[in-house]
Design a protein around this motif. Structure first.
Motif, PDB file in Angstrom:
ATOM      1  N   LYS A 102       0.822  -1.223   0.000  1.00 46.91           N
ATOM      2  CA  LYS A 102       0.000   0.000   0.000  1.00 46.91           C
ATOM      3  C   LYS A 102       0.850   1.264   0.000  1.00 46.91           C
ATOM      4  O   LYS A 102       0.571   2.203  -0.730  1.00 46.91           O
ATOM      5  CB  LYS A 102      -0.917   0.002   1.230  1.00 46.91           C
TER       6      LYS A 102
ATOM      7  N   PHE B 100     -10.301 -12.304   9.473  1.00 45.77           N
ATOM      8  CA  PHE B 100     -10.340 -11.305   8.401  1.00 45.77           C
ATOM      9  C   PHE B 100     -11.118 -11.898   7.221  1.00 45.77           C
ATOM     10  O   PHE B 100     -11.304 -13.102   7.153  1.00 45.77           O
ATOM     11  CB  PHE B 100      -8.908 -10.909   8.022  1.00 45.77           C
TER      12      PHE B 100
ATOM     13  N   ARG C 171      -3.298  -8.609   0.253  1.00 47.74           N
ATOM     14  CA  ARG C 171      -3.255  -7.541   1.264  1.00 47.74           C
ATOM     15  C   ARG C 171      -4.654  -7.236   1.793  1.00 47.74           C
ATOM     16  O   ARG C 171      -4.841  -6.919   2.966  1.00 47.74           O
ATOM     17  CB  ARG C 171      -2.637  -6.276   0.648  1.00 47.74           C
ATOM     18  N   SER C 172      -5.665  -7.348   0.907  1.00 54.73           N
ATOM     19  CA  SER C 172      -7.027  -7.030   1.337  1.00 54.73           C
ATOM     20  C   SER C 172      -7.587  -8.102   2.267  1.00 54.73           C
ATOM     21  O   SER C 172      -8.629  -7.934   2.873  1.00 54.73           O
ATOM     22  CB  SER C 172      -7.943  -6.870   0.116  1.00 54.73           C
ATOM     23  N   GLU C 173      -6.855  -9.220   2.393  1.00 55.86           N
ATOM     24  CA  GLU C 173      -7.348 -10.321   3.226  1.00 55.86           C
ATOM     25  C   GLU C 173      -6.739 -10.309   4.610  1.00 55.86           C
ATOM     26  O   GLU C 173      -6.988 -11.205   5.407  1.00 55.86           O
ATOM     27  CB  GLU C 173      -6.984 -11.662   2.544  1.00 55.86           C
ATOM     28  N   ILE C 174      -5.883  -9.340   4.899  1.00 53.77           N
ATOM     29  CA  ILE C 174      -5.135  -9.417   6.158  1.00 53.77           C
ATOM     30  C   ILE C 174      -4.884  -8.013   6.723  1.00 53.77           C
ATOM     31  O   ILE C 174      -4.781  -7.047   5.954  1.00 53.77           O
ATOM     32  CB  ILE C 174      -3.816 -10.199   5.917  1.00 53.77           C
ATOM     33  N   SER C 175      -4.830  -7.902   8.055  1.00 51.90           N
ATOM     34  CA  SER C 175      -4.592  -6.591   8.665  1.00 51.90           C
ATOM     35  C   SER C 175      -3.101  -6.368   8.889  1.00 51.90           C
ATOM     36  O   SER C 175      -2.314  -7.317   8.905  1.00 51.90           O
ATOM     37  CB  SER C 175      -5.305  -6.499  10.007  1.00 51.90           C
ATOM     38  N   MET C 176      -2.728  -5.115   9.086  1.00 51.44           N
ATOM     39  CA  MET C 176      -1.322  -4.790   9.353  1.00 51.44           C
ATOM     40  C   MET C 176      -0.881  -5.413  10.679  1.00 51.44           C
ATOM     41  O   MET C 176       0.256  -5.885  10.791  1.00 51.44           O
ATOM     42  CB  MET C 176      -1.163  -3.261   9.389  1.00 51.44           C
ATOM     43  N   ASP C 177      -1.782  -5.425  11.677  1.00 50.71           N
ATOM     44  CA  ASP C 177      -1.428  -6.043  12.966  1.00 50.71           C
ATOM     45  C   ASP C 177      -1.075  -7.514  12.774  1.00 50.71           C
ATOM     46  O   ASP C 177      -0.110  -8.025  13.345  1.00 50.71           O
ATOM     47  CB  ASP C 177      -2.594  -5.944  13.961  1.00 50.71           C
TER      48      ASP C 177
END
Ligand SMILES: [Zn+2]
Length: 348
Positions: free
Chosen positions: A277, A342, A296-302
């Motif tokens: 991103k 997620f 990337r849309s399937e997972i959070s930064m944490d």
């Protein structure tokens, strides 16, 4: 046949070795540090081969001026070279970690060997591949040897860096740092030696991050397939039943020769998810950027931060000789847990 001139992008280190050879000033111990796959062990073995070749060309140890600029070469044909190439030269020994560690028994049996008279070669070479993987007992025993090195013997310690070595060992070695190989040099190698087109060479060079070893592995037939398999599994982990995840761990842990490469694929994948991103131009897996965006849309930064910790912990456990299967099992469970909760992807 490999010679110094075949070491990609390491002109500086090679020149230091050649100078020592030409001037006849070979130290008792070298320390070669640098990333995996940049040519450290290859350089050590080539130096050993040249020093023992019966017909070596260019730059004998007593004619430094006459051969300036010409790299010495082993002939590849004499008895010594043939044995060295076959990995069966009695005076060129490589000490590899056994189950991830170099142990005291290995140093003890080396001591016994060093006590024997050497007659085959003018110089005996002992190459410690993975010198950073020595336990304290083994490191202290090696230090004793380096304090009173036997005659006509050259030790070469090969390690990623000095952080896991005793400072007293480091101080007894002549240290050469091998650089990460420039992407341009890797690209040239891949197009000239591995039959890759420019686009493929560029992608592999960016994924290999300065390592010729990694680049060669990735240039192999089945690497793309392996990467696809692993990424597909990672994207589906949280939806799979526990039994499936155990089987996956078994498959990955069973592929011991490729385990390092499998870790690379995982680390590159999650690292790309973390940067896509903010800096899409910096991702490694450029050829599958659409998959990276979807991932990337399937997972959070944490979750990605947790995963990065899990991967680092697993690598550390492997280095300290933990059971591979258990480590991978635990890793896969942690990856699945981190990603859980997620939005589900389009897993087949
Ligand atoms: Zn030879």
């Amino acid at each position: 046949m490999i010679g110094f001139e075949d070491l990609v992008g390491q002109q500086g280190p090679v020149q230091l070795l050649v100078n020592a050879f030409k001037k006849g000033k070979m130290p008792h111990a070298w320390l070669f540090t640098g990333e995996t796959g940049v040519g450290k062990k290859t350089a050590a073995l080539e130096l050993a081969k040249i020093c023992n070749c019966q017909n070596r060309s260019a730059g004998s140890s007593h004619s430094p001026e006459s051969e300036t600029g010409i790299l010495p070469r082993s002939c590849g044909q004499c008895r010594s070279c043939k044995k060295a190439i076959a990995g069966a030269h009695p005076e060129i020994r490589v000490i590899n970690p056994s189950k991830m560690l170099i142990r005291i028994d290995q140093i003890r049996s080396l001591c016994a060997e060093l006590g024997l008279k050497s007659d085959e070669a003018s110089r005996r070479f002992i190459v410690f591949a993975g010198a950073n993987r020595m336990n304290a007992e083994a490191a202290n025993a090696l230090l004793k040897i380096l304090e009173e090195p036997p005659e006509h013997t050259v030790f070469v310690l090969v390690a990623p860096d000095t952080s896991d070595l005793l400072p007293t060992i480091v101080s007894r070695c002549q240290h050469i740092r091998f650089n990460p190989i420039a992407p341009k040099d890797l690209e040239t190698y891949l197009t000239d030696q591995c039959d890759k087109d420019h686009q493929q060479a560029m992608i592999i060079a960016s994924l290999a991050r300065g390592s010729l070893g990694r680049a060669k592995d990735m240039a192999g037939q089945d690497w793309t397939e392996r990467r696809r398999f692993i990424i597909d599994q990672l994207r589906c982990l949280q939806q799979q039943p526990r039994g499936f995840r155990h089987v996956l761990a078994e498959i990955l842990a069973g592929d011991k020769d490729r385990l390092e490469g499998i870790f690379e694929i995982m680390k590159n994948w999650y690292r790309d998810l973390a940067v896509i991103k903010s800096a899409p131009e910096q991702i490694y897996n450029r050829d599958i950027i659409d998959q990276v965006r979807a991932g990337r849309s399937e997972i959070s930064m944490d979750a990605l931060l947790e995963i990065s910790d899990a991967l680092a912990a697993a690598e550390k456990a492997m280095e300290s000789n933990a059971n591979t299967r258990l480590v991978i099992d635990k890793l896969i469970e942690r990856l699945a847990m981190s990603a859980a909760g997620f939005p589900l992807n389009q897993c087949a």
